[in-house]
Design an enzyme around this catalytic site. Structure first.
Site, PDB file in Angstrom:
ATOM      1  N   ILE A 166      41.156  37.550  46.815  1.00 47.14           N
ATOM      2  CA  ILE A 166      41.807  36.101  47.312  1.00 47.14           C
ATOM      3  C   ILE A 166      40.942  35.618  48.332  1.00 47.14           C
ATOM      4  O   ILE A 166      40.751  36.372  49.476  1.00 47.14           O
ATOM      5  CB  ILE A 166      43.358  36.338  47.722  1.00 47.14           C
ATOM      6  CG1 ILE A 166      43.793  34.651  48.032  1.00 47.14           C
ATOM      7  CG2 ILE A 166      43.503  37.204  48.638  1.00 47.14           C
ATOM      8  CD1 ILE A 166      45.291  34.702  48.382  1.00 47.14           C
ATOM      9  N   SER A 167      40.205  34.603  48.295  1.00 49.71           N
ATOM     10  CA  SER A 167      39.403  34.131  49.456  1.00 49.71           C
ATOM     11  C   SER A 167      40.218  34.100  50.713  1.00 49.71           C
ATOM     12  O   SER A 167      41.236  33.480  50.923  1.00 49.71           O
ATOM     13  CB  SER A 167      38.826  32.668  48.974  1.00 49.71           C
ATOM     14  OG  SER A 167      37.978  32.989  47.873  1.00 49.71           O
TER      15      SER A 167
END
Length: 203
Positions: free
Chosen positions: A51-52
């Site tokens: 997840i960025s």
């Protein structure tokens, strides 16, 4: 997170800020990683994906200039967090993931959190979603060697496509592709690091 990591680094779009204040980011990672969910870094979600980091999600969301009612194609659903941000901003989101386990988990999560304006599909994202084209905006959350032609073809006119592109893996430039009056213009938005874009038009 929003004040220190996002606003403090120049993100000012009120819709982006409101969306990220509202969405429980910890819901998009495994329970064992809840404590890391709001840190200023990517968090693993399994299968070699992440997840960025919050700032990158905010930056890409702001750069796309998404308005309520727009049709947005996302390539690389991952956890579903970026799609949730776009949906919270009022977009109709079409998101494609190639890894079945991530796709199923994200779809279940989006349903539970009531993001009914986000539709999930299991497929090769580099091919886009032809049956739902054209799109006002396209966002690619993985880095590839070039801009996939199917995505350019599925971009509306006018339209904007944001994608990390680079000759080497895990080191790319964030490229904005604009389509207007049949013309294609590209703009470099700076260096980024993303997981690989895998598919027929990726790595």
């Amino acid at each position: 997170m929003v004040r220190d990591q996002i606003q403090g680094r120049g993100i000012h779009d009120p819709a982006v800020l409101a969306a990220m204040l509202k969405i429980p980011r910890h819901e998009f990672v495994d329970e064992a990683l809840h404590a890391q969910a709001y840190a200023d870094n990517p968090v693993p979600i399994g299968h070699g994906q992440t997840i960025s980091q919050p700032y990158i999600v905010a930056l890409m969301s702001q750069t796309l200039e998404v308005q309520p009612g727009m049709r947005v194609l996302e390539i690389g659903t991952g956890s579903g967090y970026q799609a949730a941000v776009l949906a919270e901003m009022g977009a109709k989101v079409y998101t494609v993931e190639r890894i079945k386990e991530l796709h199923l988990a994200a779809r279940k999560r989006m349903t539970r959190l009531r993001y009914l304006n986000a539709l999930c599909k299991l497929d090769d994202g580099t091919l886009g979603w032809p049956g739902q084209a054209p799109f006002d905006r396209i966002i690619v959350t993985a880095g590839g060697p070039s801009v996939p032609e199917p995505l350019v073809d599925q971009l509306g006119d006018p339209g904007m496509l944001l994608i990390p592109v680079g000759p080497s893996r895990r080191a790319q430039e964030l490229i904005m592709v604009r389509k207007e009056d049949g013309k294609i213009v590209q703009e470099n938005k700076g260096a980024v690091v993303f997981v690989d874009l895998v598919g027929r038009h990726g790595y």
